[in-house]
Structures are given as structure tokens and as C-alpha cells.
Design a protein around this motif. Structure first.
Motif, PDB file in Angstrom:
ATOM      1  N   GLU A  82       0.769  -1.262   0.107  1.00  0.00           N
ATOM      2  CA  GLU A  82      -0.136   0.081   0.130  1.00  0.00           C
ATOM      3  C   GLU A  82       0.880   1.275   0.030  1.00  0.00           C
ATOM      4  OE1 GLU A  82      -2.875   2.144   3.097  1.00  0.00           O
ATOM      5  OE2 GLU A  82      -2.527   0.013   3.365  1.00  0.00           O
ATOM      6  N   GLY A  83       1.875   1.257   0.846  1.00  0.00           N
ATOM      7  CA  GLY A  83       2.821   2.160   0.964  1.00  0.00           C
ATOM      8  C   GLY A  83       3.435   2.652  -0.552  1.00  0.00           C
ATOM      9  N   ASP A  84       4.048   1.690  -1.230  1.00  0.00           N
ATOM     10  CA  ASP A  84       4.491   1.765  -2.464  1.00  0.00           C
ATOM     11  C   ASP A  84       3.766   2.473  -3.431  1.00  0.00           C
ATOM     12  OD1 ASP A  84       7.072   0.737  -1.720  1.00  0.00           O
ATOM     13  OD2 ASP A  84       6.601  -1.284  -2.431  1.00  0.00           O
ATOM     14  N   ILE A  85       2.310   1.957  -3.503  1.00  0.00           N
ATOM     15  CA  ILE A  85       1.288   2.629  -4.319  1.00  0.00           C
ATOM     16  C   ILE A  85       1.187   3.994  -3.972  1.00  0.00           C
ATOM     17  CG2 ILE A  85      -0.914   2.215  -5.372  1.00  0.00           C
ATOM     18  CD1 ILE A  85      -0.794  -0.864  -4.921  1.00  0.00           C
ATOM     19  N   ARG A  86       1.075   4.272  -2.938  1.00  0.00           N
ATOM     20  CA  ARG A  86       0.528   5.645  -2.467  1.00  0.00           C
ATOM     21  C   ARG A  86       1.681   6.613  -2.735  1.00  0.00           C
ATOM     22  NH1 ARG A  86       0.023   4.831   2.493  1.00  0.00           N
ATOM     23  NH2 ARG A  86       2.252   5.162   3.301  1.00  0.00           N
ATOM     24  N   GLN A  87       3.023   6.245  -2.269  1.00  0.00           N
ATOM     25  CA  GLN A  87       4.005   7.002  -2.582  1.00  0.00           C
ATOM     26  C   GLN A  87       4.490   7.336  -4.140  1.00  0.00           C
ATOM     27  OE1 GLN A  87       7.425   5.451  -0.500  1.00  0.00           O
ATOM     28  NE2 GLN A  87       6.344   5.374   1.600  1.00  0.00           N
ATOM     29  N   THR A  88       4.150   6.325  -4.731  1.00  0.00           N
ATOM     30  CA  THR A  88       4.391   6.483  -6.318  1.00  0.00           C
ATOM     31  C   THR A  88       3.245   7.310  -7.000  1.00  0.00           C
ATOM     32  OG1 THR A  88       5.172   4.273  -6.499  1.00  0.00           O
ATOM     33  CG2 THR A  88       4.771   5.170  -8.726  1.00  0.00           C
ATOM     34  N   HIS A  89       2.064   7.238  -6.400  1.00  0.00           N
ATOM     35  CA  HIS A  89       1.041   8.346  -6.923  1.00  0.00           C
ATOM     36  C   HIS A  89       1.367   9.658  -6.637  1.00  0.00           C
ATOM     37  CE1 HIS A  89      -2.985   9.974  -7.599  1.00  0.00           C
ATOM     38  NE2 HIS A  89      -3.187   9.999  -6.350  1.00  0.00           N
ATOM     39  N   GLN A  90       1.730   9.733  -5.439  1.00  0.00           N
ATOM     40  CA  GLN A  90       1.979  11.081  -4.887  1.00  0.00           C
ATOM     41  C   GLN A  90       2.990  11.913  -5.843  1.00  0.00           C
ATOM     42  OE1 GLN A  90       3.440  10.326  -0.715  1.00  0.00           O
ATOM     43  NE2 GLN A  90       1.303  10.673   0.122  1.00  0.00           N
ATOM     44  N   ARG A  91       3.842  10.868  -6.504  1.00  0.00           N
ATOM     45  CA  ARG A  91       4.925  11.593  -7.261  1.00  0.00           C
ATOM     46  C   ARG A  91       4.265  11.520  -8.752  1.00  0.00           C
ATOM     47  NH1 ARG A  91      11.110   9.849  -7.326  1.00  0.00           N
ATOM     48  NH2 ARG A  91      10.903  11.528  -8.942  1.00  0.00           N
ATOM     49  N   ILE A  92       3.542  10.713  -9.245  1.00  0.00           N
ATOM     50  CA  ILE A  92       3.104  10.625 -10.724  1.00  0.00           C
ATOM     51  C   ILE A  92       1.828  11.429 -10.916  1.00  0.00           C
ATOM     52  CG2 ILE A  92       2.644   9.042 -12.679  1.00  0.00           C
ATOM     53  CD1 ILE A  92       5.522   9.022 -11.587  1.00  0.00           C
ATOM     54  N   GLY A  93       0.747  10.934 -10.167  1.00  0.00           N
ATOM     55  CA  GLY A  93      -0.636  11.371 -10.308  1.00  0.00           C
ATOM     56  C   GLY A  93      -1.175  10.465 -11.113  1.00  0.00           C
ATOM     57  N   PHE A  94      -1.681   9.333 -10.914  1.00  0.00           N
ATOM     58  CA  PHE A  94      -2.391   8.518 -11.838  1.00  0.00           C
ATOM     59  C   PHE A  94      -3.829   8.782 -12.087  1.00  0.00           C
ATOM     60  CE2 PHE A  94       0.958   5.827  -9.672  1.00  0.00           C
ATOM     61  CZ  PHE A  94       1.523   5.615 -10.794  1.00  0.00           C
ATOM     62  N   ASP A  95      -4.574   8.439 -13.113  1.00  0.00           N
ATOM     63  CA  ASP A  95      -5.720   8.398 -13.416  1.00  0.00           C
ATOM     64  C   ASP A  95      -6.644   7.269 -13.026  1.00  0.00           C
ATOM     65  OD1 ASP A  95      -6.251  11.191 -14.399  1.00  0.00           O
ATOM     66  OD2 ASP A  95      -5.010  10.441 -16.021  1.00  0.00           O
ATOM     67  N   TRP A  96      -5.908   6.038 -13.362  1.00  0.00           N
ATOM     68  CA  TRP A  96      -6.296   4.682 -12.755  1.00  0.00           C
ATOM     69  C   TRP A  96      -5.016   3.714 -12.113  1.00  0.00           C
ATOM     70  CZ3 TRP A  96     -10.963   2.122 -14.195  1.00  0.00           C
ATOM     71  CH2 TRP A  96     -12.006   2.690 -14.820  1.00  0.00           C
ATOM     72  N   ILE A  97      -5.501   3.111 -11.429  1.00  0.00           N
ATOM     73  CA  ILE A  97      -4.441   2.109 -10.641  1.00  0.00           C
ATOM     74  C   ILE A  97      -4.636   0.785 -11.393  1.00  0.00           C
ATOM     75  CG2 ILE A  97      -3.609   1.019  -8.652  1.00  0.00           C
ATOM     76  CD1 ILE A  97      -2.561   3.808  -8.744  1.00  0.00           C
ATOM     77  N   GLN A  98      -3.853   0.128 -11.767  1.00  0.00           N
ATOM     78  CA  GLN A  98      -3.871  -1.337 -12.288  1.00  0.00           C
ATOM     79  C   GLN A  98      -3.321  -2.239 -11.405  1.00  0.00           C
ATOM     80  OE1 GLN A  98      -3.085  -1.882 -16.572  1.00  0.00           O
ATOM     81  NE2 GLN A  98      -2.616  -3.763 -16.218  1.00  0.00           N
ATOM     82  N   LEU A  99      -4.058  -3.280 -10.964  1.00  0.00           N
ATOM     83  CA  LEU A  99      -3.519  -4.495  -9.894  1.00  0.00           C
ATOM     84  C   LEU A  99      -3.282  -5.683 -10.711  1.00  0.00           C
ATOM     85  CD1 LEU A  99      -5.548  -3.568  -6.557  1.00  0.00           C
ATOM     86  CD2 LEU A  99      -3.172  -2.670  -7.253  1.00  0.00           C
ATOM     87  N   HIS A 100      -2.104  -5.840 -11.065  1.00  0.00           N
ATOM     88  CA  HIS A 100      -1.609  -6.801 -12.028  1.00  0.00           C
ATOM     89  C   HIS A 100      -1.301  -8.215 -11.266  1.00  0.00           C
ATOM     90  CE1 HIS A 100      -1.991  -7.254 -16.328  1.00  0.00           C
ATOM     91  NE2 HIS A 100      -1.309  -8.267 -16.430  1.00  0.00           N
ATOM     92  N   GLY A 101      -1.147  -8.456  -9.907  1.00  0.00           N
ATOM     93  CA  GLY A 101      -0.904  -9.382  -9.357  1.00  0.00           C
ATOM     94  C   GLY A 101      -1.844 -10.423  -8.616  1.00  0.00           C
ATOM     95  N   ASP A 102      -1.488 -10.721  -7.463  1.00  0.00           N
ATOM     96  CA  ASP A 102      -2.571 -11.775  -6.695  1.00  0.00           C
ATOM     97  C   ASP A 102      -3.161 -10.797  -5.705  1.00  0.00           C
ATOM     98  OD1 ASP A 102      -1.345 -14.010  -8.125  1.00  0.00           O
ATOM     99  OD2 ASP A 102       0.320 -13.946  -7.011  1.00  0.00           O
ATOM    100  N   GLU A 103      -3.528  -9.490  -5.814  1.00  0.00           N
ATOM    101  CA  GLU A 103      -4.172  -8.669  -4.773  1.00  0.00           C
ATOM    102  C   GLU A 103      -5.686  -9.171  -4.466  1.00  0.00           C
ATOM    103  OE1 GLU A 103      -1.080  -6.335  -7.200  1.00  0.00           O
ATOM    104  OE2 GLU A 103      -2.914  -7.663  -7.753  1.00  0.00           O
ATOM    105  N   SER A 104      -5.896  -9.146  -3.499  1.00  0.00           N
ATOM    106  CA  SER A 104      -7.321  -9.337  -2.931  1.00  0.00           C
ATOM    107  C   SER A 104      -8.344  -8.162  -2.936  1.00  0.00           C
ATOM    108  CB  SER A 104      -7.158  -9.747  -1.284  1.00  0.00           C
ATOM    109  OG  SER A 104      -6.925  -8.677  -0.727  1.00  0.00           O
ATOM    110  N   ARG A 105      -9.534  -8.649  -2.870  1.00  0.00           N
ATOM    111  CA  ARG A 105     -10.393  -7.633  -2.927  1.00  0.00           C
ATOM    112  C   ARG A 105     -10.311  -6.836  -2.025  1.00  0.00           C
ATOM    113  NH1 ARG A 105     -15.823  -8.683  -5.393  1.00  0.00           N
ATOM    114  NH2 ARG A 105     -15.326 -10.701  -5.638  1.00  0.00           N
ATOM    115  N   GLU A 106     -10.038  -7.044  -0.747  1.00  0.00           N
ATOM    116  CA  GLU A 106      -9.945  -6.275   0.378  1.00  0.00           C
ATOM    117  C   GLU A 106      -8.604  -5.279   0.051  1.00  0.00           C
ATOM    118  OE1 GLU A 106      -9.275  -8.954   3.586  1.00  0.00           O
ATOM    119  OE2 GLU A 106     -11.490  -8.907   3.944  1.00  0.00           O
ATOM    120  N   PHE A 107      -7.684  -5.686  -0.425  1.00  0.00           N
ATOM    121  CA  PHE A 107      -6.327  -4.844  -0.634  1.00  0.00           C
ATOM    122  C   PHE A 107      -7.028  -3.690  -1.735  1.00  0.00           C
ATOM    123  CE2 PHE A 107      -2.823  -3.469  -3.192  1.00  0.00           C
ATOM    124  CZ  PHE A 107      -1.892  -3.027  -2.306  1.00  0.00           C
TER     125      PHE A 107
END
Length: 224
Positions: free
Chosen positions: A70-95
Motif C-alpha cells: 500500500e505504501g509503495d502505491i501511495r508514494q508512487t501516486h504522490q509523485r506521478i498522479g495516476f488516473d487509474w491504478i492497475q493491480l496486476h498481481g495476486d491482490e485481494s479484493r480487500e487490498f
């Protein structure tokens, strides 16, 4: 927070600034920036930030993550500013729900072949889009293998799948047929528009041919 209109044509796995700018001017609706350390198309975050700042407002910017924290995604978004987040691994519904509740960015979840992993994940969160990629043992996408179009077409009848992105093995010569056969909301390509042996570097002749063919096919199914 309202969800942006769904892009139709996404070019993923950009790693070079000038190449990415050319792609953004090609008629594509979205670009994908891959932050998975195990990918041959992983983009340097400084380059990603430069790309995003230049193309913002011209195309939608999708951040691709594979089993990131969660921290990696948050920090990267803070720098880049995404319109969409694509979760391409084994992430759960809760995540996925946690990421959405924190960042308020639409979530696209990738499944490789079957929706069973997601359907069996506890919780009630519904992603804003699903992406189907080819099912290849031990890989998280980017293989160039063709997705099962017959299986992909069955996703149209799943109530939870309100937006559906087709990926996996697409290229300029098969994209029109794929759109006609599957009728997805959008399409996503990476290796199919690259120079041979140069992951992350797009061949603009292939990009333009892909975009043109996809636009024509989407227009045709809209009127049929």
C-alpha cells in the motif's frame, strides 16, 4: 469521486520519455507505466514523473503494480498522479478496496484467464474495470501470449464486470478481429507494438497501425 470515462485504447509498458510522448500523440486514450520490479518494462520513476507531467490531460495515466505494498502505491501516486491504478498481481479484493478508499482512484484488476481467484476473494468491493490477460504459468503478463478470446467473451455476462479490458497477444494485424470477437470496453497492448528485442520501446508505425485498426473496429461494433 466520479470515475473518468473509460479509455478505449491503452498502450502499456512505456520506458522512454520521447517515445512515450510520441505514443501520447498517436490517438491512444491511455498509457500504462509499469512499476513491477520483475518486469522487463519497468519504468524509472524519474522518467515516469517526467512523462506524466508532459502528457497529463492528453491521455489517461495508468499505474501498473504487481503485489506492491500500500505504501509503495501511495508514494508512487504522490509523485506521478495516476488516473487509474492497475493491480496486476495476486491482490485481494480487500487490498483493492483499501487502495481505492485511500487514494480515490479507479481500480482496474487483472485476471489471467479466469475470474475465479477474484470471485473467491472475500469482501464486496467491485473494481471499476477488469482486465483479462493471457494465463501463463509463473508470469504476471507481458508475455505476448494470446488470450483465450472465447473465454474472454463470456465475461460480458458477469454482472460484476461493468468495464472489461482485453489484453494479451494483441498486435496491429489481429486487433480488429479481437474487438469484433470479444467486444471489450477497451484494449491494452505492450509487446505487440514494440521493436523486436526492445521491451518498453514502441515502434510508432506499429502503434499508429494498432490505434487506427482499433478505432475502426470500435466504431464498427458501436453501429452494428
Amino acid at each position: 469521486m466520479p470515475v473518468p470515462d473509460m479509455f478505449r485504447i491503452k498502450i502499456c509498458g512505456l520506458t522512454d520519455f520521447e517515445n512515450a510522448i510520441a505514443v501520447a500523440h498517436s490517438g491512444a486514450d491511455a498509457i500504462g507505466l509499469n512499476f513491477f520490479p520483475g518486469s522487463k518494462r519497468r519504468v524509472d520513476i524519474d522518467i515516469a514523473e517526467k512523462i506524466a507531467n508532459f502528457v497529463r490531460g492528453e491521455v489517461q495515466i495508468v499505474g501498473l503494480f504487481v503485489n506492491a505494498t500500500e505504501g509503495d502505491i501511495r508514494q508512487t501516486h504522490q509523485r506521478i498522479g495516476f488516473d487509474w491504478i492497475q493491480l496486476h498481481g495476486d491482490e485481494s479484493r480487500e487490498f483493492a478496496e483499501t487502495i481505492y478508499e485511500e487514494l480515490h482512484i479507479p481500480i482496474m484488476v487483472a485476471s489471467r484467464g479466469s475470474l475465479s481467484r477474484w470471485e473467491n476473494s472475500p469482501g464486496s468491493f467491485q473494481p471499476h474495470a477488469f482486465l483479462m490477460d493471457a494465463a501463463v504459468q509463473g508470469a504476471f503478463g507481458g508475455t505476448g501470449q494470446l488470450t483465450d478470446w472465447k473465454l474472454a467473451a463470456t465475461w460480458q455476462g458477469v454482472p460484476e464486470v461493468t468495464r472489461f479490458v482485453l489484453a494479451g497477444g494483441l498486435h496491429p494485424k489481429n486487433i480488429a478481429e479481437a474487438i469484433q470477437a470479444v467486444r471489450p470496453s477497451a484494449v491494452d497492448v505492450a509487446g505487440g507494438v514494440e521493436f523486436s528485442g526492445k521491451p518498453g520501446i514502441k515502434d510508432m508505425a506499429k502503434v499508429e497501425a494498432f490505434v487506427s485498426a482499433a478505432q475502426g473496429a470500435f466504431a464498427q461494433i458501436k453501429t452494428s
